[in-house]
Design a protein around this motif. Structure first.
Motif, PDB file in Angstrom:
ATOM      1  N   TYR A   1       2.209  25.077  28.875  1.00 18.84           N
ATOM      2  CA  TYR A   1       1.954  23.738  29.333  1.00 18.84           C
ATOM      3  C   TYR A   1       0.595  23.270  29.224  1.00 18.84           C
ATOM      4  O   TYR A   1      -0.382  24.074  29.689  1.00 18.84           O
ATOM      5  CB  TYR A   1       2.525  23.832  30.941  1.00 18.84           C
ATOM      6  CG  TYR A   1       4.017  23.762  30.832  1.00 18.84           C
ATOM      7  CD1 TYR A   1       4.913  22.871  30.662  1.00 18.84           C
ATOM      8  CD2 TYR A   1       4.351  25.108  31.205  1.00 18.84           C
ATOM      9  CE1 TYR A   1       6.249  22.893  30.717  1.00 18.84           C
ATOM     10  CE2 TYR A   1       6.003  25.279  31.369  1.00 18.84           C
ATOM     11  CZ  TYR A   1       6.740  24.134  31.004  1.00 18.84           C
ATOM     12  OH  TYR A   1       8.053  24.338  31.159  1.00 18.84           O
ATOM     13  N   LEU A   2       0.361  22.033  28.974  1.00 18.31           N
ATOM     14  CA  LEU A   2      -1.037  21.420  28.692  1.00 18.31           C
ATOM     15  C   LEU A   2      -1.288  20.673  30.275  1.00 18.31           C
ATOM     16  O   LEU A   2      -0.325  19.832  30.378  1.00 18.31           O
ATOM     17  CB  LEU A   2      -1.305  20.675  27.487  1.00 18.31           C
ATOM     18  CG  LEU A   2      -2.536  20.051  27.446  1.00 18.31           C
ATOM     19  CD1 LEU A   2      -3.905  20.830  27.418  1.00 18.31           C
ATOM     20  CD2 LEU A   2      -2.430  19.017  26.358  1.00 18.31           C
ATOM     21  N   ILE A   3      -2.116  20.900  30.920  1.00 17.99           N
ATOM     22  CA  ILE A   3      -2.517  20.040  32.150  1.00 17.99           C
ATOM     23  C   ILE A   3      -3.590  18.964  31.691  1.00 17.99           C
ATOM     24  O   ILE A   3      -4.725  19.388  31.612  1.00 17.99           O
ATOM     25  CB  ILE A   3      -2.892  21.037  33.162  1.00 17.99           C
ATOM     26  CG1 ILE A   3      -1.841  22.253  33.562  1.00 17.99           C
ATOM     27  CG2 ILE A   3      -3.109  20.058  34.449  1.00 17.99           C
ATOM     28  CD1 ILE A   3      -2.202  23.097  34.520  1.00 17.99           C
ATOM     29  N   PRO A   4      -3.039  17.818  31.848  1.00 15.80           N
ATOM     30  CA  PRO A   4      -3.996  16.666  31.367  1.00 15.80           C
ATOM     31  C   PRO A   4      -5.242  17.010  32.367  1.00 15.80           C
ATOM     32  O   PRO A   4      -5.306  17.306  33.699  1.00 15.80           O
ATOM     33  CB  PRO A   4      -3.344  15.259  31.632  1.00 15.80           C
ATOM     34  CG  PRO A   4      -2.009  15.952  31.619  1.00 15.80           C
ATOM     35  CD  PRO A   4      -1.817  17.266  32.216  1.00 15.80           C
ATOM     36  N   LYS A   5      -6.428  16.755  31.709  1.00 15.41           N
ATOM     37  CA  LYS A   5      -7.724  16.389  32.659  1.00 15.41           C
ATOM     38  C   LYS A   5      -7.572  15.390  33.688  1.00 15.41           C
ATOM     39  O   LYS A   5      -7.097  14.209  33.756  1.00 15.41           O
ATOM     40  CB  LYS A   5      -8.891  15.869  31.442  1.00 15.41           C
ATOM     41  CG  LYS A   5     -10.242  15.867  32.273  1.00 15.41           C
ATOM     42  CD  LYS A   5     -11.340  15.323  31.301  1.00 15.41           C
ATOM     43  CE  LYS A   5     -12.617  15.467  32.009  1.00 15.41           C
ATOM     44  NZ  LYS A   5     -13.687  14.992  31.015  1.00 15.41           N
ATOM     45  N   GLY A   6      -8.058  15.842  34.931  1.00 16.72           N
ATOM     46  CA  GLY A   6      -7.999  15.107  36.046  1.00 16.72           C
ATOM     47  C   GLY A   6      -6.920  15.236  36.991  1.00 16.72           C
ATOM     48  O   GLY A   6      -6.713  14.959  38.177  1.00 16.72           O
ATOM     49  N   TRP A   7      -5.735  16.030  36.415  1.00 18.05           N
ATOM     50  CA  TRP A   7      -4.536  16.249  37.232  1.00 18.05           C
ATOM     51  C   TRP A   7      -4.802  17.355  38.285  1.00 18.05           C
ATOM     52  O   TRP A   7      -5.844  18.305  37.868  1.00 18.05           O
ATOM     53  CB  TRP A   7      -3.635  16.888  36.147  1.00 18.05           C
ATOM     54  CG  TRP A   7      -2.665  15.641  35.890  1.00 18.05           C
ATOM     55  CD1 TRP A   7      -3.244  14.339  35.379  1.00 18.05           C
ATOM     56  CD2 TRP A   7      -1.344  15.727  35.368  1.00 18.05           C
ATOM     57  NE1 TRP A   7      -2.041  13.782  34.643  1.00 18.05           N
ATOM     58  CE2 TRP A   7      -1.033  14.455  34.830  1.00 18.05           C
ATOM     59  CE3 TRP A   7      -0.591  16.664  35.491  1.00 18.05           C
ATOM     60  CZ2 TRP A   7       0.384  14.188  34.380  1.00 18.05           C
ATOM     61  CZ3 TRP A   7       1.090  16.215  34.839  1.00 18.05           C
ATOM     62  CH2 TRP A   7       1.267  15.163  34.505  1.00 18.05           C
TER      63      TRP A   7
END
Length: 113
Positions: free
Chosen positions: A5-11
């Motif tokens: 899973y890719l966790i978006p920047k700022g999440w």
């Protein structure tokens, strides 16, 4: 454990502690009430997180464990707990609990035992 899973920047990511403690590879029969499962057990890092982890660990965790142990000692030896609806179903979100919130009658055990 899911990967990829890719966790978006700022999440922000919140760990769901229940899932850590319900892993049957680490804790056999995780839904079974067994408080002694941790006696003499040194869990691997990341497998037992009741008070947080790392730098955010609760500074009062040892005091909390002591207080809970003292309470449970007196409660379990001095009182009887009888569920009013023992066949009540369990719901698991956000944490496991009986649908009726475990309605029960508490009676003091006689001192004459």
């Amino acid at each position: 454990m899911p990967t990829g899973y890719l966790i978006p920047k700022g999440w922000k990511v919140q760990l769901w502690y229940r899932s850590v403690h319900m892993d049957p590879e680490i804790y056999p029969d995780p839904k079974e009430f067994n408080p002694s499962r941790w006696e003499g057990n040194s869990p691997r890092p990341g497998t037992f997180l009741p008070f947080g982890l790392g730098t955010r660990q609760c500074p009062g965790n040892d005091l909390a464990k002591l207080e809970v142990s003292i309470f449970l000692h007196h409660f379990l030896l001095g009182y009887k707990l009888t569920r009013t609806t023992p066949s009540c179903q369990i719901k698991y979100l956000p944490h496991p609990r009986p649908v009726d919130n475990c309605l029960a009658k508490i009676t003091k055990v006689s001192d004459e035992q």
